[in-house]
Enzyme design. Structure first.
Site, PDB file in Angstrom:
ATOM      1  NE  ARG A  38      29.505  14.508  28.483  1.00 45.82           N
ATOM      2  CZ  ARG A  38      28.607  14.611  29.450  1.00 45.82           C
ATOM      3  NH1 ARG A  38      27.377  15.027  29.179  1.00 45.82           N
ATOM      4  NH2 ARG A  38      28.926  14.279  30.681  1.00 45.82           N
TER       5      ARG A  38
ATOM      6  NE  ARG B  94      21.866   7.241  39.766  1.00 47.64           N
ATOM      7  CZ  ARG B  94      22.585   8.136  39.094  1.00 47.64           C
ATOM      8  NH1 ARG B  94      21.986   9.149  38.502  1.00 47.64           N
ATOM      9  NH2 ARG B  94      23.910   8.041  39.001  1.00 47.64           N
TER      10      ARG B  94
ATOM     11  CB  SER C  14      21.202  12.221  39.761  1.00 53.02           C
ATOM     12  OG  SER C  14      22.269  12.955  39.239  1.00 53.02           O
TER      13      SER C  14
ATOM     14  CB  SER D  70      32.603   8.460  36.407  1.00 51.17           C
ATOM     15  OG  SER D  70      31.416   8.294  35.664  1.00 51.17           O
TER      16      SER D  70
ATOM     17  CG  ASP E  99      27.093  17.875  37.708  1.00 50.41           C
ATOM     18  OD1 ASP E  99      28.027  17.625  36.933  1.00 50.41           O
ATOM     19  OD2 ASP E  99      26.146  17.088  37.905  1.00 50.41           O
TER      20      ASP E  99
ATOM     21  NE  ARG F 210      29.378  21.889  32.643  1.00 50.99           N
ATOM     22  CZ  ARG F 210      28.515  21.041  33.168  1.00 50.99           C
ATOM     23  NH1 ARG F 210      28.822  20.408  34.298  1.00 50.99           N
ATOM     24  NH2 ARG F 210      27.352  20.826  32.605  1.00 50.99           N
TER      25      ARG F 210
ATOM     26  CE  LYS G 275      31.419  16.002  34.787  1.00 49.06           C
ATOM     27  NZ  LYS G 275      30.889  14.686  35.111  1.00 49.06           N
TER      28      LYS G 275
HETATM   29  C1  S3P Z   1      25.722  12.078  37.144  1.00 48.18           C
HETATM   30  C2  S3P Z   1      27.059  11.892  37.350  1.00 48.18           C
HETATM   31  C3  S3P Z   1      28.093  12.910  37.046  1.00 48.18           C
HETATM   32  C4  S3P Z   1      27.472  14.274  36.832  1.00 48.18           C
HETATM   33  C5  S3P Z   1      26.250  14.214  35.975  1.00 48.18           C
HETATM   34  C6  S3P Z   1      25.195  13.340  36.609  1.00 48.18           C
HETATM   35  C7  S3P Z   1      24.791  11.000  37.490  1.00 48.18           C
HETATM   36  O1  S3P Z   1      28.786  12.535  35.872  1.00 48.18           O
HETATM   37  O2  S3P Z   1      28.410  15.147  36.258  1.00 48.18           O
HETATM   38  O3  S3P Z   1      25.726  15.507  35.767  1.00 48.18           O
HETATM   39  O4  S3P Z   1      23.574  11.257  37.580  1.00 48.18           O
HETATM   40  O5  S3P Z   1      25.252   9.873  37.674  1.00 48.18           O
HETATM   41  P1  S3P Z   1      30.070  11.548  35.913  1.00 48.18           P
HETATM   42  O6  S3P Z   1      29.627  10.231  36.371  1.00 48.18           O
HETATM   43  O7  S3P Z   1      30.570  11.510  34.498  1.00 48.18           O
HETATM   44  O8  S3P Z   1      31.031  12.218  36.840  1.00 48.18           O
END
Ligand code: S3P
Length: 447
Positions: A125, A29, A25, A170, A322, A353, A349
């Site tokens: 998705r 970013r 993540s 989310s 996750d 899952r 996801k």
């Molecule tokens: C993430 C947010 C989550 C997570 C993903 C990474 C992120 O998803 O499942 O693996 O880096 O912002 P969601 O925002 O759909 O919950």
């Protein structure tokens, strides 16, 4: 079979200290923020996985140069309005929901239409969850069947700030709108159910015009247009989601101890630790510090004598989102019935899952009761698999592969797990670490 692995033996006890790769993540970013920063940003320990490489390729398509060396990654940002939009541009987010959804926020003022595509899993998705709020800023979207990739985004030169209520928890939706707010004159106001907060912390660290008001269930975020963004030098900590596989391997092994070094233990990510503790497993943080707003530390875990079943409080759902597949393996060995609720998001996801959890657990001989958003798992503390189990056709979901490997090493049986390459999206050296833990047992090496 090519691209599959076979595991026939459980792992022996271990007592080790390991490092896992950089946080996914934060890596994605970092790429996106650096691409809109004014000047040169450097990252160390950037995760070199396909999702992050896809992010570097995406910004390259937008005219932003990067260099990757063994030691670091450098991005030559040209400021918040520095993207160079070519006509007929296609960006490929490959397998990454985070990349696909977050980058759209940065494209709401694109001067030409841009096509966003992804791989087979990403194309299943939901992208309307971000196109809906982003279109309120003034951008227009054309999605496949109103919901999916490929999509076209048509930017607007007349953006207006929005008010947005993020109800799913989310971080991708929230972050996409934060990026939209960074691009838009005026104040964008977001009320968001708690979810990982790396985007907000990076905005704060970069002194962007953001205010965050933390409430019990929701956060209130106000964000204004960023005129200048300073370069972002970042030493990416290790990923708690990658650590999770080895935490659970330890929890399911006998007489083993593990330390995982320098992990991002931001509380919005450590639901798994709270859940493991509730299940009677000893997990500790050591050497804690704060780095650019993120909490970092070593995680120490010891295998328990018994595992308690859990009625998992759904307040942990977002911070463990996750990790549920791997947590379900712990429930499979628990003494009693565990129950996990309000988890409809798990079916959104890289693969559905929650449904896959039932498939894998029932192959292992574990009874489950599944609904559209919950699962009950009938634990068996003496689980010892003897039969052959094949895991395939799971949309190459990296976490299904890694969960299956941990199940094979913990519960025995003869496992054939397909699509080994899936780990390249998030954790390319996963099998290397598994092999290192098995170093005393050369016969059991997996490639
Ligand atoms: C993430 C947010 C989550 C997570 C993903 C990474 C992120 O998803 O499942 O693996 O880096 O912002 P969601 O925002 O759909 O919950």
């Amino acid at each position: 079979m090519a691209n599959s692995i076979t595991i026939k033996n459980k792992i022996n006890r271990f007592n080790r200290s390991i490092s896992v790769s950089g946080d996914k993540s934060l890596s994605i970013r970092w790429v996106l923020f650096s691409s809109i920063a004014d000047g040169i940003s450097e990252a160390k320990n950037l995760l070199m996985s396909q999702d992050v490489l896809a992010a570097l390729k995406a910004i390259k398509r937008l005219g932003i140069k990067s260099i990757v060396t063994q030691k670091k990654c450098i991005i030559y940002g040209k400021g918040p309005e520095g993207y160079n939009y070519k006509k007929n541009l296609t960006i490929n987010a490959e397998n990454s929901g985070t990349l696909g959804r977050l980058i759209l926020g940065l494209l709401i003022n694109a001067t030409y239409p841009i096509r966003l595509i992804g791989d087979r899993s990403l194309s299943k998705r939901d992208f309307s969850r971000v196109s809906e709020p982003l279109s309120k800023f003034g951008a227009k979207f054309e999605l496949t069947k109103k919901k999916y990739l490929p999509l076209f985004i048509y930017g607007s030169s007349n953006l207006k700030p929005i008010k947005y209520f993020e109800k799913k928890g989310s971080a991708q939706c929230k972050s996409s709108v934060i990026f939209g707010g960074i691009k838009t004159e005026g104040t964008t106001i977001i009320k968001a159910k708690k979810s990982r907060n790396h985007t907000e912390l990076l905005c704060k660290y970069l002194n962007l015009p953001i205010t965050i008001n933390r409430k019990k269930i929701h956060d209130e975020i106000k964000i204004k247009k960023a005129k200048v963004i300073k370069p972002l030098n970042y030493n990416i900590p290790s990923d708690v989601s990658s650590s999770a596989f080895f935490l659970v391997l330890t929890a399911l092994s006998k007489n083993s101890d593990l330390i995982i070094k320098n992990v991002n233990i931001n509380p919005s990510r450590t639901g798994i630790i709270n859940i493991l503790k509730k299940m009677g497993i000893e997990v500790l943080f050591r050497n804690q510090k704060v780095y650019k707003g993120e909490k970092i530390g070593d995680i120490k875990i010891r295998s328990p004598k018994v595992i308690k079943s859990i009625n998992c409080p759904s307040k942990y759902n977002s911070s463990a989102i996750d990790e549920f597949l791997i947590i379900f393996l712990v429930a499979a060995k628990a003494n009693g019935i565990s129950s996990f609720t309000n988890l409809a998001e798990l079916n959104q996801k890289e693969s559905p899952r929650l449904k896959w959890a039932k498939i894998i657990l029932s192959k292992m001989g574990i009874k489950t009761i599944l609904t559209r958003d919950s699962i009950k798992i009938y634990g068996n503390p003496n689980l010892n698999i003897k039969k052959k189990i094949i895991i395939k056709n799971y949309l190459k979901d990296h976490r299904i592969f890694m969960t299956s490997v941990i199940a094979a090493l913990s519960f025995g049986g003869h496992w054939e797990i397909h699509d080994k390459d899936s780990i390249k999206t998030s954790f390319p050296n996963f099998l290397k670490i598994v092999n290192d833990l098995k170093i005393n047992d050369k016969k059991k090496k997996y490639n």
